[in-house]
Design a protein around this motif. Structure first.
Motif, PDB file in Angstrom:
ATOM      1  N   ASN A  55      62.237  25.253  54.168  1.00 23.24           N
ATOM      2  CA  ASN A  55      62.613  23.837  54.070  1.00 23.24           C
ATOM      3  C   ASN A  55      61.594  23.004  53.296  1.00 23.24           C
ATOM      4  OD1 ASN A  55      64.955  24.288  55.630  1.00 23.24           O
ATOM      5  ND2 ASN A  55      63.785  24.057  57.518  1.00 23.24           N
ATOM      6  N   TYR A  56      61.079  23.580  52.212  1.00 25.45           N
ATOM      7  CA  TYR A  56      60.206  22.819  51.322  1.00 25.45           C
ATOM      8  C   TYR A  56      61.023  22.283  50.159  1.00 25.45           C
ATOM      9  CZ  TYR A  56      55.756  23.801  53.522  1.00 25.45           C
ATOM     10  OH  TYR A  56      54.708  23.822  54.397  1.00 25.45           O
ATOM     11  N   ALA A  57      60.765  21.029  49.789  1.00 24.49           N
ATOM     12  CA  ALA A  57      61.461  20.410  48.663  1.00 24.49           C
ATOM     13  C   ALA A  57      60.757  20.846  47.382  1.00 24.49           C
ATOM     14  CB  ALA A  57      61.463  18.887  48.804  1.00 24.49           C
ATOM     15  N   LEU A  58      61.273  21.895  46.749  1.00 20.34           N
ATOM     16  CA  LEU A  58      60.622  22.432  45.554  1.00 20.34           C
ATOM     17  C   LEU A  58      61.020  21.690  44.283  1.00 20.34           C
ATOM     18  CD1 LEU A  58      61.010  26.238  46.342  1.00 20.34           C
ATOM     19  CD2 LEU A  58      59.112  24.725  46.914  1.00 20.34           C
ATOM     20  N   LYS A  59      62.223  21.156  44.242  1.00 21.92           N
ATOM     21  CA  LYS A  59      62.697  20.456  43.046  1.00 21.92           C
ATOM     22  C   LYS A  59      61.886  19.179  42.845  1.00 21.92           C
ATOM     23  CE  LYS A  59      67.455  22.128  43.545  1.00 21.92           C
ATOM     24  NZ  LYS A  59      68.861  21.743  43.708  1.00 21.92           N
ATOM     25  N   GLY A  65      57.830  31.360  34.485  1.00 22.92           N
ATOM     26  CA  GLY A  65      58.037  30.318  35.491  1.00 22.92           C
ATOM     27  C   GLY A  65      59.505  30.190  35.813  1.00 22.92           C
ATOM     28  N   PHE A  66      59.820  29.472  36.883  1.00 26.01           N
ATOM     29  CA  PHE A  66      61.222  29.318  37.264  1.00 26.01           C
ATOM     30  C   PHE A  66      61.402  27.996  38.000  1.00 26.01           C
ATOM     31  CE2 PHE A  66      58.892  31.577  40.461  1.00 26.01           C
ATOM     32  CZ  PHE A  66      59.255  30.983  41.646  1.00 26.01           C
ATOM     33  N   SER A  67      62.579  27.441  37.883  1.00 25.52           N
ATOM     34  CA  SER A  67      62.901  26.177  38.557  1.00 25.52           C
ATOM     35  C   SER A  67      64.297  26.210  39.153  1.00 25.52           C
ATOM     36  CB  SER A  67      62.779  25.013  37.561  1.00 25.52           C
ATOM     37  OG  SER A  67      63.573  25.249  36.414  1.00 25.52           O
ATOM     38  N   SER A  68      64.797  27.414  39.418  1.00 27.46           N
ATOM     39  CA  SER A  68      66.104  27.560  40.065  1.00 27.46           C
ATOM     40  C   SER A  68      66.276  29.022  40.458  1.00 27.46           C
ATOM     41  CB  SER A  68      67.248  27.135  39.128  1.00 27.46           C
ATOM     42  OG  SER A  68      67.305  28.002  38.012  1.00 27.46           O
ATOM     43  N   GLY A  69      67.297  29.265  41.284  1.00 28.54           N
ATOM     44  CA  GLY A  69      67.702  30.626  41.580  1.00 28.54           C
ATOM     45  C   GLY A  69      66.900  31.308  42.675  1.00 28.54           C
ATOM     46  N   ARG A  70      67.168  32.601  42.793  1.00 36.23           N
ATOM     47  CA  ARG A  70      66.501  33.459  43.769  1.00 36.23           C
ATOM     48  C   ARG A  70      65.820  34.605  43.027  1.00 36.23           C
ATOM     49  NH1 ARG A  70      71.591  34.224  47.969  1.00 36.23           N
ATOM     50  NH2 ARG A  70      71.850  32.008  48.525  1.00 36.23           N
ATOM     51  N   LEU A  71      64.631  34.972  43.451  1.00 35.81           N
ATOM     52  CA  LEU A  71      63.934  36.077  42.810  1.00 35.81           C
ATOM     53  C   LEU A  71      63.059  36.806  43.808  1.00 35.81           C
ATOM     54  CD1 LEU A  71      60.886  34.717  40.896  1.00 35.81           C
ATOM     55  CD2 LEU A  71      62.626  33.150  41.735  1.00 35.81           C
ATOM     56  N   TYR A  72      62.791  38.065  43.476  1.00 35.00           N
ATOM     57  CA  TYR A  72      62.021  38.930  44.367  1.00 35.00           C
ATOM     58  C   TYR A  72      61.183  39.875  43.527  1.00 35.00           C
ATOM     59  CZ  TYR A  72      61.025  42.696  47.687  1.00 35.00           C
ATOM     60  OH  TYR A  72      60.394  43.642  48.462  1.00 35.00           O
ATOM     61  N   TYR A  73      59.943  40.105  43.966  1.00 32.00           N
ATOM     62  CA  TYR A  73      59.089  41.068  43.299  1.00 32.00           C
ATOM     63  C   TYR A  73      58.116  41.637  44.329  1.00 32.00           C
ATOM     64  CZ  TYR A  73      55.942  37.019  43.093  1.00 32.00           C
ATOM     65  OH  TYR A  73      55.177  35.923  43.415  1.00 32.00           O
ATOM     66  N   ASP A 102      63.642  31.585  47.300  1.00 29.61           N
ATOM     67  CA  ASP A 102      64.952  30.942  47.150  1.00 29.61           C
ATOM     68  C   ASP A 102      64.675  29.487  46.807  1.00 29.61           C
ATOM     69  OD1 ASP A 102      67.414  29.660  47.442  1.00 29.61           O
ATOM     70  OD2 ASP A 102      68.086  31.051  48.981  1.00 29.61           O
ATOM     71  N   TYR A 103      64.761  29.170  45.531  1.00 32.58           N
ATOM     72  CA  TYR A 103      64.321  27.856  45.054  1.00 32.58           C
ATOM     73  C   TYR A 103      65.148  26.728  45.664  1.00 32.58           C
ATOM     74  CZ  TYR A 103      62.552  24.343  41.790  1.00 32.58           C
ATOM     75  OH  TYR A 103      61.958  23.225  41.251  1.00 32.58           O
ATOM     76  N   GLU A 104      66.482  26.903  45.652  1.00 33.14           N
ATOM     77  CA  GLU A 104      67.349  25.831  46.161  1.00 33.14           C
ATOM     78  C   GLU A 104      67.151  25.609  47.657  1.00 33.14           C
ATOM     79  OE1 GLU A 104      68.483  26.335  42.242  1.00 33.14           O
ATOM     80  OE2 GLU A 104      68.326  27.907  43.753  1.00 33.14           O
TER      81      GLU A 104
END
Length: 447
Positions: free
Chosen positions: A402-406, A304-312, A380-382
């Protein structure tokens, strides 16, 4: 505030930020020098400390063992100073120095990133100028061409109008002449001549059937339509190029994603390496748990993740149905729900072999030129963005933005779809990201 003043303000703010950055870097260099001085002073203090300890030793007598808690043997040497305290202080000082060094390295890293960001922004500005200049040139060229076409059409229409008028004028002359001849014949007293001439004069002269001929005052929309199509083709081509460049950049954010078998629906078969999942014909003998899906054939990623940028990237070749995206940790795993943002999903869904839907606030039916064989997923979580790409076609499919993921913790999710009598038995495969490939080329609440 006028646009010029805003630009000046932004320029001043940027200059101030880089001034602060320069001061920070200078301060870091000064601290590095100070650290060297501290290390030298520490060496001198260690030598003084060692000398003083040599001069201040005695043995623990039987009456002193309680005085020094660290004494376990009355015959072992101890220091009259609190040796344990000294050792602890030195240990803490070392740890502090390491923490300071870590933070100085982080300052350098951030400063380096800031410089790279400045260069990238300038490059992006230059690219934008080139792009807009090219678009302006294309618009101007299209405008000139459409104008010429409209004028040519107008000239052609005017020519046709003149030709029609000439033809009509000639026919009017013929009809007037025939009418005059009939008028003259009607006054003749020579009945034999009348009988001879009447058959040829009583029928109208050969003329055009003008009932189907019309002249439109409104210009044709064909030229405008062709112009719009031309611009659309150019924009699509540019969008594909930008998507390729974008895809090339986000590949640098590639992360290792593996499947969590403890979350897999009982009908799903997860490979040992956690990189493949397919739906089977029989229910697997697995232990039920709150984390395991019961209603949907879904499995989550282990990380899981709650920050940063990731790609797969996920291979979907051979499948007639699948669902991919990210899901909130708190999603309902036991009841039937819709893959919607309100239920904790940002998902792209394929069904009926070639129907693609982005399940946003409203379902968005997507029209794709080619059937994707491999889907790239970028988060892109942020920024609150989840984007989907056709990797082989090097094109953008859809973005949630523009989704509030936090502060939601997200997990990659993989829906295989039902078996469909073996037609959908192909697995979903998490594939390695080829970063060397030359590429031409986001419950949630709306922020």
């Amino acid at each position: 505030m006028s646009p010029n003043n805003k630009r000046i303000g932004r320029a001043l703010n940027a200059s101030l930020l880089y001034l602060v950055l320069s001061v920070c870097l200078a301060r870091t260099a000064t601290l590095d020098e100070f650290e060297e001085d501290i290390e030298i002073d520490d060496e001198e203090e260690d030598q003084e400390y060692e000398y003083s300890m040599k001069q201040d030793r005695h043995t623990c007598g039987s009456s002193q063992t309680g005085q020094y808690p660290f004494c376990k043997d009355k015959d072992h040497y101890v220091h009259t100073r609190d040796e344990c305290g000294e050792i602890d202080v030195k240990k803490v000082k070392v740890e502090m120095q390491l923490m300071i060094q870590d933070r100085r390295e982080k300052i350098k890293e951030i400063a380096h990133s800031a410089k790279l960001s400045e260069k990238n922004v300038e490059r992006e500005k230059e690219d934008m100028v080139v792009f807009l200049t090219e678009m302006a040139r294309l618009v101007e060229k299209t405008y000139i061409k459409v104008n010429e076409e409209i004028e040519e059409n107008q000239e052609a229409a005017a020519t046709r109008a003149v030709e029609h008028i000439l033809e009509l004028t000639q026919e009017i002359s013929k009809l007037q002449k025939r009418s005059t001849e009939l008028e003259q014949l009607s006054h003749t007293e020579d009945h034999l001549h009348l009988l001879q001439m009447f058959p040829s004069l009583c029928s109208p002269p050969a003329t055009i059937d003008w009932s189907g001929v019309s002249v439109h005052s409104d210009p044709s929309v064909r030229a405008m339509r062709r112009a719009v199509n031309k611009l659309r083709e150019a924009l699509n081509s540019e969008e594909n190029r930008l998507s390729a460049v974008e895809l090339g950049r986000i590949k640098k954010c590639a992360v290792n994603v593996t499947l969590d078998p403890d979350t897999a629906h009982p009908y799903l078969i997860v490979s040992e390496d956690g990189k493949q999942v397919r739906v089977g014909d029989l229910r697997q003998n697995v232990t039920d748990s709150p984390q395991r899906f019961d209603s949907f054939v879904i499995v989550l990623g282990k990380e899981g993740f709650s920050s940063g940028r990731l790609y797969y990237e996920v291979q979907v070749e051979g499948k007639t149905a699948w669902a991919l995206g990210v899901a909130a940790e708190s999603i309902d795993r036991k009841e039937m729900t819709i893959f919607s943002p309100g239920n904790g999903y940002l998902a792209l869904w394929m069904s009926d072999e070639n129907e693609y839907i982005a399940v946003d606030k409203l379902n968005v039916l997507l029209s794709l030129n080619q059937k994707p064989q491999k889907i790239g997923i970028y988060i892109d979580y942020e920024q609150g963005q989840v984007s989907f790409y056709d990797v082989d076609n090097r094109s953008h499919i859809y973005s949630f933005t523009n989704y509030a993921l936090k502060p939601v913790k997200l997990y990659p999710f993989f829906g295989t779809g039902t078996n469909n009598d073996g037609k959908n038995s192909a697995p979903l495969v998490i594939t390695p990201v080829n970063q060397q490939l030359s590429i031409h080329f986001p419950t949630f609440d709306k922020a």
